[in-house]
Structure formats: structure tokens, C-alpha cells
Design a protein around this motif. Structure first.
Motif, PDB file in Angstrom:
ATOM      1  N   ALA A  52      57.642 -16.177 -31.629  1.00 32.90           N
ATOM      2  CA  ALA A  52      57.023 -15.983 -32.944  1.00 32.90           C
ATOM      3  C   ALA A  52      57.840 -15.029 -33.811  1.00 32.90           C
ATOM      4  O   ALA A  52      58.063 -15.290 -34.995  1.00 32.90           O
ATOM      5  CB  ALA A  52      55.593 -15.456 -32.778  1.00 32.90           C
ATOM      6  N   VAL A  53      58.299 -13.939 -33.229  1.00 34.67           N
ATOM      7  CA  VAL A  53      59.067 -12.942 -33.970  1.00 34.67           C
ATOM      8  C   VAL A  53      60.406 -13.509 -34.433  1.00 34.67           C
ATOM      9  O   VAL A  53      60.863 -13.232 -35.547  1.00 34.67           O
ATOM     10  CB  VAL A  53      59.277 -11.672 -33.098  1.00 34.67           C
ATOM     11  N   MET A  54      61.037 -14.314 -33.616  1.00 34.61           N
ATOM     12  CA  MET A  54      62.364 -14.824 -33.947  1.00 34.61           C
ATOM     13  C   MET A  54      62.338 -16.097 -34.793  1.00 34.61           C
ATOM     14  O   MET A  54      63.382 -16.581 -35.222  1.00 34.61           O
ATOM     15  CB  MET A  54      63.168 -15.043 -32.667  1.00 34.61           C
ATOM     16  N   ALA A  55      61.148 -16.634 -35.068  1.00 36.25           N
ATOM     17  CA  ALA A  55      61.048 -17.798 -35.953  1.00 36.25           C
ATOM     18  C   ALA A  55      61.449 -17.385 -37.365  1.00 36.25           C
ATOM     19  O   ALA A  55      61.187 -16.265 -37.792  1.00 36.25           O
ATOM     20  CB  ALA A  55      59.618 -18.347 -35.939  1.00 36.25           C
ATOM     21  N   ASN A  56      62.105 -18.274 -38.069  1.00 33.45           N
ATOM     22  CA  ASN A  56      62.575 -17.978 -39.424  1.00 33.45           C
ATOM     23  C   ASN A  56      61.655 -18.616 -40.444  1.00 33.45           C
ATOM     24  O   ASN A  56      61.560 -19.833 -40.524  1.00 33.45           O
ATOM     25  CB  ASN A  56      64.003 -18.487 -39.610  1.00 33.45           C
ATOM     26  N   GLU A  57      60.997 -17.771 -41.228  1.00 32.52           N
ATOM     27  CA  GLU A  57      60.097 -18.269 -42.256  1.00 32.52           C
ATOM     28  C   GLU A  57      60.532 -17.847 -43.652  1.00 32.52           C
ATOM     29  O   GLU A  57      59.958 -18.278 -44.636  1.00 32.52           O
ATOM     30  CB  GLU A  57      58.673 -17.807 -41.970  1.00 32.52           C
ATOM     31  N   GLY A  58      61.520 -16.998 -43.742  1.00 34.18           N
ATOM     32  CA  GLY A  58      62.019 -16.524 -45.031  1.00 34.18           C
ATOM     33  C   GLY A  58      63.532 -16.592 -45.042  1.00 34.18           C
ATOM     34  O   GLY A  58      64.125 -17.498 -44.452  1.00 34.18           O
ATOM     35  N   GLN A  59      64.151 -15.604 -45.657  1.00 34.10           N
ATOM     36  CA  GLN A  59      65.611 -15.568 -45.796  1.00 34.10           C
ATOM     37  C   GLN A  59      66.300 -14.724 -44.717  1.00 34.10           C
ATOM     38  O   GLN A  59      67.517 -14.587 -44.741  1.00 34.10           O
ATOM     39  CB  GLN A  59      65.969 -15.018 -47.182  1.00 34.10           C
ATOM     40  N   VAL A  60      65.532 -14.173 -43.784  1.00 34.11           N
ATOM     41  CA  VAL A  60      66.121 -13.374 -42.703  1.00 34.11           C
ATOM     42  C   VAL A  60      66.653 -14.358 -41.662  1.00 34.11           C
ATOM     43  O   VAL A  60      65.887 -15.034 -40.978  1.00 34.11           O
ATOM     44  CB  VAL A  60      65.102 -12.416 -42.066  1.00 34.11           C
ATOM     45  N   THR A  61      67.962 -14.464 -41.563  1.00 38.46           N
ATOM     46  CA  THR A  61      68.574 -15.449 -40.666  1.00 38.46           C
ATOM     47  C   THR A  61      68.426 -15.049 -39.199  1.00 38.46           C
ATOM     48  O   THR A  61      68.188 -13.870 -38.876  1.00 38.46           O
ATOM     49  CB  THR A  61      70.072 -15.606 -40.975  1.00 38.46           C
ATOM     50  N   SER A  62      68.623 -16.016 -38.333  1.00 39.56           N
ATOM     51  CA  SER A  62      68.606 -15.734 -36.894  1.00 39.56           C
ATOM     52  C   SER A  62      69.683 -14.736 -36.517  1.00 39.56           C
ATOM     53  O   SER A  62      69.458 -13.844 -35.695  1.00 39.56           O
ATOM     54  CB  SER A  62      68.799 -17.037 -36.106  1.00 39.56           C
ATOM     55  N   ALA A  63      70.857 -14.859 -37.113  1.00 34.67           N
ATOM     56  CA  ALA A  63      71.943 -13.921 -36.819  1.00 34.67           C
ATOM     57  C   ALA A  63      71.574 -12.511 -37.265  1.00 34.67           C
ATOM     58  O   ALA A  63      71.782 -11.544 -36.520  1.00 34.67           O
ATOM     59  CB  ALA A  63      73.230 -14.376 -37.502  1.00 34.67           C
ATOM     60  N   LEU A  64      71.003 -12.377 -38.466  1.00 34.44           N
ATOM     61  CA  LEU A  64      70.619 -11.043 -38.942  1.00 34.44           C
ATOM     62  C   LEU A  64      69.527 -10.458 -38.064  1.00 34.44           C
ATOM     63  O   LEU A  64      69.553  -9.255 -37.761  1.00 34.44           O
ATOM     64  CB  LEU A  64      70.174 -11.090 -40.405  1.00 34.44           C
ATOM     65  N   LYS A  65      68.587 -11.268 -37.626  1.00 34.98           N
ATOM     66  CA  LYS A  65      67.535 -10.751 -36.733  1.00 34.98           C
ATOM     67  C   LYS A  65      68.155 -10.155 -35.476  1.00 34.98           C
ATOM     68  O   LYS A  65      67.720  -9.103 -34.995  1.00 34.98           O
ATOM     69  CB  LYS A  65      66.532 -11.843 -36.386  1.00 34.98           C
TER      70      LYS A  65
END
Length: 196
Positions: A52-65
Motif C-alpha cells: 500500500a505504501v509503495m503504490a503510486n497514486e500521485g507524482q512520487v515515483t517508485s524510484a523517489l520512494k
């Protein structure tokens, strides 16, 4: 030496099925999850929270997370999580120049002002005492909406749990994570430490 020995990946079928998520993120099931499954309710809840935390729903990319996770883990000193976060950032397409210069994110031109604001937030939220203040908020709101800030703090909080879990457990770091840690973090002194 680990405080508690990880169990086989086949120990709990439900955990094994959920843990397939980590084959994408890391290329293996982490020893931390294999330890958590001594109480399967914990391992299953953790994996679902992680997803859930690592799902992308906005502009925060997986790499940035994953870079947010690295900054948080670096602040707390968990070498296990530092290696995992940099490996996952690599697997999720972080730019080579960012991976090579993550230690210098505040000044290196490979990082945008928006990324710096996110990474500064991670650092401020991960130290004790907490250093999130009006300046951090002001910078975040220049680039990110409230949903994206919630996503970022989800990553920081998840890694707060993982940093405490893995540093207290002395979780043995896996070979793939060691390779990424040595490649991107070794020049700044990263080593396995107690995670052998």
C-alpha cells in the motif's frame, strides 16, 4: 549474528504468496520477512502495508520512494535497510547519476528541487528529535500536494519500522543487497556491519 533465525520461504504459504511482491522490488524475499513469519499475522500485515505504501497514486515515483527510504535508513544507521533501499531504487529506474551521488542529494545537480524537498523531509522526519518544521512544510508544498506528502510519510514511517526491526534483529543482509550497497554506498563507507 541474527537475533532470530529466518524461516524457510516455504514456512507459511500465505506469506510466500504475498512475498512474491519482493521478487519485483528486490529480486528475493528479504530475511526480515522470513523472520517476521514466525508470527504469520505480522509478516502478512507488513507485506500488505508495504504494498500500500509503495503504490503510486500521485507524482512520487517508485524510484523517489526508494531514495526517500534510503535517506531515512541512512539517518537511523540501518545498514540492512540502506542496502535494500538503494537496490530497490536501482531496480525501479533511479538515474545512474542519482544512485552514484545519493549522499550528495542536497547539492548534486542530478536531483531536482522537488526531489530535494522530499529527501529533506525524509531526513527531518527520521531523526530524533523530529525536525519537521515550517521550513520543511513550505518547501514540500512548493512541489507536492497533500496526498503525495502522505505517500512520502508512509515510506518514511514504514522504514522507521524496518530500521528498528532489522537493526535490532541484526538481520543478515542478502547477496543482491550487498552488491548494490557496495556498488553505490561503499565509497562512503557502507559495510554489512552486524548484518552478517
Amino acid at each position: 549474528m541474527a537475533l532470530v533465525t529466518p524461516l524457510s520461504a516455504d514456512h507459511d504459504p500465505e506469506t510466500r504468496e504475498l512475498a512474491a511482491f519482493f521478487n519485483e522490488t528486490l529480486g528475493f524475499c528479504p530475511n526480515s520477512v522470513l523472520t517476521m513469519q514466525r508470527r504469520p499475522a505480522i509478516s502478512k500485515a507488513f507485506i500488505n502495508l508495504n504494498k500500500a505504501v509503495m503504490a503510486n497514486e500521485g507524482q512520487v515515483t517508485s524510484a523517489l520512494k526508494r531514495m526517500i527510504a534510503w535517506v531515512s535508513s541512512n539517518a537511523t544507521g540501518c545498514r540492512y535497510c540502506q542496502a535494500h533501499a538503494i537496490r530497490a531504487a536501482e531496480r525501479y529506474g533511479a538515474e545512474q547519476e542519482q544512485l552514484d551521488n545519493i549522499w550528495e542529494y542536497k547539492t548534486h545537480p542530478a536531483f531536482s528541487d522537488a526531489e530535494r524537498a522530499a529527501l529533506d523531509f525524509s531526513l527531518a522526519a527520521s531523526v530524533i528529535p523530529n525536525a519537521v518544521d515550517d521550513k520543511i512544510k513550505e518547501e514540500l508544498y512548493k512541489y507536492w500536494d497533500e496526498g503525495e506528502i502522505v505517500e512520502m510519510l508512509g515510506v518514511i514511517s514504514l522504514f522507521g519500522y524496518l530500521n528498528r526491526w532489522n537493526d535490532s534483529m541484526g538481520t543478515m543482509v542478502e547477496e543482491g543487497a550487498i552488491e548494490s550497497g557496495e556498488q553505490y554506498l561503499g565509497k562512503h563507507g557502507w559495510e554489512k556491519g552486524k548484518h552478517v
